[in-house]
Write an enzyme that holds these catalytic residues in place. Sequence first.
Site, PDB file in Angstrom:
ATOM      1  N   GLU A  41       4.373  -7.739   3.153  1.00 20.91           N
ATOM      2  CA  GLU A  41       4.716  -8.619   4.282  1.00 20.91           C
ATOM      3  C   GLU A  41       4.344  -7.982   5.614  1.00 20.91           C
ATOM      4  O   GLU A  41       3.816  -8.631   6.518  1.00 20.91           O
ATOM      5  CB  GLU A  41       6.226  -8.896   4.287  1.00 20.91           C
ATOM      6  CG  GLU A  41       6.736  -9.666   3.095  1.00 20.91           C
ATOM      7  CD  GLU A  41       7.158  -8.753   1.941  1.00 20.91           C
ATOM      8  OE1 GLU A  41       6.527  -7.697   1.714  1.00 20.91           O
ATOM      9  OE2 GLU A  41       8.131  -9.114   1.258  1.00 20.91           O
ATOM     10  N   ILE A  98       0.879  -1.181   0.000  1.00 18.83           N
ATOM     11  CA  ILE A  98       0.000   0.000   0.000  1.00 18.83           C
ATOM     12  C   ILE A  98       0.907   1.218   0.000  1.00 18.83           C
ATOM     13  O   ILE A  98       1.591   1.483   0.993  1.00 18.83           O
ATOM     14  CB  ILE A  98      -0.913   0.014   1.256  1.00 18.83           C
ATOM     15  CG1 ILE A  98      -1.741  -1.288   1.341  1.00 18.83           C
ATOM     16  CG2 ILE A  98      -1.820   1.241   1.243  1.00 18.83           C
ATOM     17  CD1 ILE A  98      -2.460  -1.468   2.686  1.00 18.83           C
TER      18      ILE A  98
HETATM   19  N1  THU Z   1       7.508  -4.301  -1.795  1.00 18.93           N
HETATM   20  C1  THU Z   1       6.814  -5.183  -1.009  1.00 18.93           C
HETATM   21  O1  THU Z   1       5.630  -5.006  -0.746  1.00 18.93           O
HETATM   22  N2  THU Z   1       7.468  -6.265  -0.558  1.00 18.93           N
HETATM   23  C2  THU Z   1       8.747  -6.598  -0.896  1.00 18.93           C
HETATM   24  O2  THU Z   1       9.237  -7.621  -0.465  1.00 18.93           O
HETATM   25  C3  THU Z   1       9.519  -5.739  -1.783  1.00 18.93           C
HETATM   26  C4  THU Z   1       8.895  -4.430  -2.118  1.00 18.93           C
HETATM   27  C5  THU Z   1       6.794  -3.148  -2.331  1.00 18.93           C
HETATM   28  C6  THU Z   1       7.191  -1.807  -1.795  1.00 18.93           C
HETATM   29  C7  THU Z   1       6.781  -0.888  -2.921  1.00 18.93           C
HETATM   30  O3  THU Z   1       5.397  -0.600  -2.791  1.00 18.93           O
HETATM   31  C8  THU Z   1       6.981  -1.731  -4.172  1.00 18.93           C
HETATM   32  O4  THU Z   1       7.016  -3.085  -3.735  1.00 18.93           O
HETATM   33  C9  THU Z   1       8.244  -1.405  -4.942  1.00 18.93           C
HETATM   34  O5  THU Z   1       9.348  -1.427  -4.107  1.00 18.93           O
END
Ligand code: THU
Length: 135
Positions: free
Chosen positions: A55, A43
């Site tokens: 996560e 988000i």
């Molecule tokens: N992101 C995650 O939700 N989990 C991860 O393990 C890596 C990165 C998200 C953060 C951001 O919204 C997007 O992916 C790009 O970095």
Amino acid sequence: MDTKKLLKEAKEARKNAYAPFSSFAVGAALLTKDGKIYRGCNIESSVMSPSLCAERVALAKALSEGEKEFTAIAITGAPVGEDPKDPCYPCGVCRQVLSEHVDLSAFQVVTEENGKEVTCTLSELLPKAFVFEKN
Ligand code: THU
């Protein structure tokens, strides 16, 4: 542990990702010791720093419902509109936050590479973790 089901839940969660800034959608599914699954998606915020990874959304949902024991997390991520091909491992911040709530050497991180499941432990992803000890 049914890792296939956990990955399926992560893919469902990914559909709700709010990622207009990075255009990278992530889904996560966190498994509790007694078999409950908490989903999370990333988000984002226009001011960036409040953005949440999938996560930590899943973990916050579970912790706020009183869950305390976790055995695995499945993660899937790819650019919006694409099917995930590359594995998606938790970022450094999520590794640290997860490490404070799980047994590092037992907790499994599940993702997929070209449709093939890959699994490792959190201690493999976060060796020599910082541990805060109050005296
Ligand atoms: N992101 C995650 O939700 N989990 C991860 O393990 C890596 C990165 C998200 C953060 C951001 O919204 C997007 O992916 C790009 O970095």
